[in-house]
Design a protein around this motif. Structure first.
Motif, PDB file in Angstrom:
ATOM      1  N   UNK A  40       0.896  -1.278   0.011  1.00 33.20           N
ATOM      2  CA  UNK A  40       0.164  -0.019   0.168  1.00 33.20           C
ATOM      3  C   UNK A  40       0.852   1.261  -0.029  1.00 33.20           C
ATOM      4  N   UNK A  41       0.639   2.280  -0.924  1.00 34.15           N
ATOM      5  CA  UNK A  41       1.202   3.558  -0.860  1.00 34.15           C
ATOM      6  C   UNK A  41       0.459   4.597  -0.094  1.00 34.15           C
ATOM      7  N   UNK A  42      -0.871   4.630  -0.060  1.00 32.56           N
ATOM      8  CA  UNK A  42      -1.574   5.596   0.701  1.00 32.56           C
ATOM      9  C   UNK A  42      -2.879   5.208   0.809  1.00 32.56           C
ATOM     10  N   UNK A  43      -3.543   5.782   1.980  1.00 29.50           N
ATOM     11  CA  UNK A  43      -5.011   5.597   2.282  1.00 29.50           C
ATOM     12  C   UNK A  43      -5.590   6.942   2.341  1.00 29.50           C
ATOM     13  N   UNK A  44      -6.841   7.164   1.825  1.00 34.62           N
ATOM     14  CA  UNK A  44      -7.695   8.206   1.802  1.00 34.62           C
ATOM     15  C   UNK A  44      -9.046   7.870   2.683  1.00 34.62           C
ATOM     16  N   UNK A 164       3.938   0.428   5.995  1.00 36.37           N
ATOM     17  CA  UNK A 164       3.620   1.949   6.288  1.00 36.37           C
ATOM     18  C   UNK A 164       3.125   2.350   5.062  1.00 36.37           C
ATOM     19  N   UNK A 165       2.339   3.499   5.122  1.00 34.57           N
ATOM     20  CA  UNK A 165       1.804   4.280   3.781  1.00 34.57           C
ATOM     21  C   UNK A 165       1.449   5.924   4.368  1.00 34.57           C
ATOM     22  N   UNK A 204       5.102   8.436   5.850  1.00 35.46           N
ATOM     23  CA  UNK A 204       4.532   7.299   6.027  1.00 35.46           C
ATOM     24  C   UNK A 204       4.195   6.924   7.408  1.00 35.46           C
ATOM     25  N   UNK A 205       3.097   5.980   7.764  1.00 32.24           N
ATOM     26  CA  UNK A 205       2.766   5.881   9.072  1.00 32.24           C
ATOM     27  C   UNK A 205       2.053   4.388   8.942  1.00 32.24           C
ATOM     28  N   UNK A 425      11.406   6.945   8.485  1.00 31.92           N
ATOM     29  CA  UNK A 425      10.371   6.636   7.839  1.00 31.92           C
ATOM     30  C   UNK A 425      10.243   5.131   7.373  1.00 31.92           C
ATOM     31  N   UNK A 426      10.804   4.212   7.850  1.00 34.27           N
ATOM     32  CA  UNK A 426      11.028   2.893   7.350  1.00 34.27           C
ATOM     33  C   UNK A 426      10.743   2.053   8.487  1.00 34.27           C
ATOM     34  N   UNK A 427      11.136   0.788   8.322  1.00 32.18           N
ATOM     35  CA  UNK A 427      10.936  -0.425   9.246  1.00 32.18           C
ATOM     36  C   UNK A 427      12.409  -0.903   9.590  1.00 32.18           C
ATOM     37  N   UNK A 428      12.539  -1.238  10.687  1.00 31.16           N
ATOM     38  CA  UNK A 428      13.826  -2.041  11.130  1.00 31.16           C
ATOM     39  C   UNK A 428      13.694  -3.093  12.190  1.00 31.16           C
ATOM     40  N   UNK A 429      14.492  -3.972  12.153  1.00 34.71           N
ATOM     41  CA  UNK A 429      14.418  -5.216  12.981  1.00 34.71           C
ATOM     42  C   UNK A 429      15.534  -5.271  13.971  1.00 34.71           C
ATOM     43  N   UNK A 430      15.404  -6.275  14.986  1.00 37.72           N
ATOM     44  CA  UNK A 430      16.435  -6.511  15.940  1.00 37.72           C
ATOM     45  C   UNK A 430      17.896  -6.898  15.304  1.00 37.72           C
ATOM     46  N   UNK A 431      17.790  -7.736  14.375  1.00 42.21           N
ATOM     47  CA  UNK A 431      18.894  -7.969  13.711  1.00 42.21           C
ATOM     48  C   UNK A 431      19.578  -6.743  13.063  1.00 42.21           C
TER      49      UNK A 431
END
Length: 493
Positions: A40-44, A164-165, A204-205, A425-431
């Protein structure tokens, strides 16, 4: 495509597919959250509030996405608490059905990898009688609290933080009601006795961080560091009593910026609600607070401000840098607790080392009850809040203290700054965290952090060989704010 031909195609496609079932992206703690096949890029999202908080909201959710599967004949959305009135995919009517907490959609024409996917769902959003729902009833309206898995009980979504979007909210409310959400107000239009407020988030959220509120509110404004707008949403009749606390936000933002760098979003503020939730919540750019926490004389000033810092710190740790999966929750809560503790100590609260030592003494008990910080036990019997336990708050802040002891303050501070810049603005992990800590410190920290994050027993604390586990303590209280004689308060998330 003619209506009759479209219906025939839909029937043939549906007949060729296996029975619909809930899907997920493989999260260990929430196996049916999120969905494969698209990004998903966006929600309206539009919500129409009548003024009656017990009445379902009229709603419409438009999703723009890209297909990631080789072929997408059918796809799932997370959606569990509302009536669907119609679904279109790329402008054509689509077949839809329920499967568990999923809405399963069959488009008229199968889609291929890279194709644009626009999903238009007309629905309602139930605000009452929903177990673990997203809507909170306030004295004068509604607010949203969707963490961890409740956003899909308010609107159709890919309800997992890994997708996220960008979000736009179009909120319609009757005269006298202020509608607010995270992000920036870009338009306000009146039609008869109703007003529609349009808000847009510039970054993005994750779905769990969405905030929407309707109430008889006022919106005080001020300016934060580097000109960042600060706007709060508070009950009109409580503005004066809340002002001493609201005006502290710019200085708190400055304190965080000196430690981890520039605030990551377009604005910030507090949504103060006349409600009893049992927690405060770091909804993106507009943190949710119970009014009672800030106005009650039961809590000292340093304590209130440290809880404010906890939710502010989340804007960097958890919101801007979001977990890749829910087992990475310790990265959110451990960091927010770390800065809460440091800030509170600077205001005359419990000294940092004393607080860490007390939590260290309970860590073995927490690990036994709830699992280690980076591998918390899954919720039981639908109790979704069970992942928000002391081990991912205090226990994870202890891990950060141990890491600082191991690599030194200078390397630790560089790590904190680099983490929020590299993964913004992204995602990250424990690794990812382990790899970055090793790179910045120049040490191989794989074994060290694995023991602290996944071990059944708490390792010895570097620099403190005399610290021991408290065999008599460790009650494992869900009320994380009162494990060491601190003021009793509900859980801050």
């Amino acid at each position: 495509m003619a209506a009759g031909v479209g219906a025939t195609v839909l029937s043939l496609v549906a007949a060729a597919l296996p029975a619909a079932e809930p899907l997920g992206v493989g999260d260990r703690l929430f196996p049916t959250l999120g969905n494969p096949g698209y990004d998903i890029g966006s929600y309206d999202i539009a919500f129409d509030y009548s003024g009656d908080k017990n009445k379902p909201l009229k709603a419409r959710t438009v999703i723009d996405a890209r297909v990631t599967a080789d072929q997408l004949e059918r796809f799932n959305l997370d959606f569990a608490a509302g009536t669907v009135r119609g679904v279109q995919v790329n402008g054509m009517d689509a077949r839809y059905e329920r499967a568990g907490e999923d809405l399963v959609v069959t488009p008229a024409i199968p889609l291929h990898k890279g194709a644009r996917l626009r999903v238009d769902v007309r629905h309602t959003s139930r605000t009452k009688g929903i177990a673990h729902g997203a809507w909170v009833h306030t004295k004068d309206g509604l607010a949203m609290a969707a963490q961890a898995d409740a956003a899909h009980r308010a609107f159709p979504s890919n309800d997992h933080p890994s997708d996220k979007a960008y979000f736009t909210f179009r909120l319609t409310a009757p005269k006298g009601v202020t509608a607010a959400s995270g992000g920036t107000l870009v338009r306000r239009t009146r039609a008869g006795a109703a007003t529609t407020w349009t808000y847009r988030l510039a970054h993005p959220m994750a779905t769990e961080l969405a905030q929407v509120s309707f109430g008889r509110s006022v919106v005080p404004r001020r300016t934060g560091p580097n000109g960042v707008p600060v706007r709060d949403v508070v009950p009109t009749d409580k503005r004066k009593v809340l002002e001493p606390w609201l005006k502290k936000t710019p200085a708190q933002m400055g304190w965080m910026e000196r430690r981890v760098g520039r605030y990551p979003f377009e604005n910030y503020g507090l949504l103060v609600a006349e409600a009893t939730t049992g927690f405060e919540l770091e909804t993106q750019t507009l943190s949710l607070f119970e009014r009672e926490l800030l106005t009650s004389d039961s809590y000292p000033s340093w304590y209130k401000q440290s809880v404010m810092m906890h939710e502010l710190a989340h804007q960097w740790f958890g919101n801007s840098v979001s977990p890749r999966e829910w087992s990475d929750l310790w990265l959110n809560e451990g960091h927010a607790t770390w800065y809460e503790w440091n800030y509170g100590a600077g205001l005359g609260g419990t000294p940092l080392t004393r607080r860490v030592r007390a939590a260290y003494g309970q860590s073995d008990d927490w690990r036994a009850r709830y699992g280690p910080p980076a591998e918390p036990r899954a919720a039981k019997d639908g109790k979704r809040s069970e992942i928000f336990r002391p081990i991912v708050y205090d226990g994870s802040a202890v891990v950060l203290y141990a890491l600082r002891q191991k690599i030194g303050k200078a390397a630790f501070d560089r790590l904190q700054r680099a983490w929020v810049v590299e993964h913004r603005d992204g995602n990250a992990s424990t690794a990812d965290f382990t790899a970055m800590a090793s790179r910045i410190s120049g040490q191989d920290l794989g074994g060290f952090l694995h023991a602290w994050l996944y071990g059944k027993k708490t390792p010895p604390m570097p620099g403190h060989p005399d610290w021991r586990q408290d065999k008599q303590g460790g009650q494992g209280k869900q009320n994380r704010h009162a494990p060491h004689g601190e003021p009793a308060k509900h859980q801050g998330r």
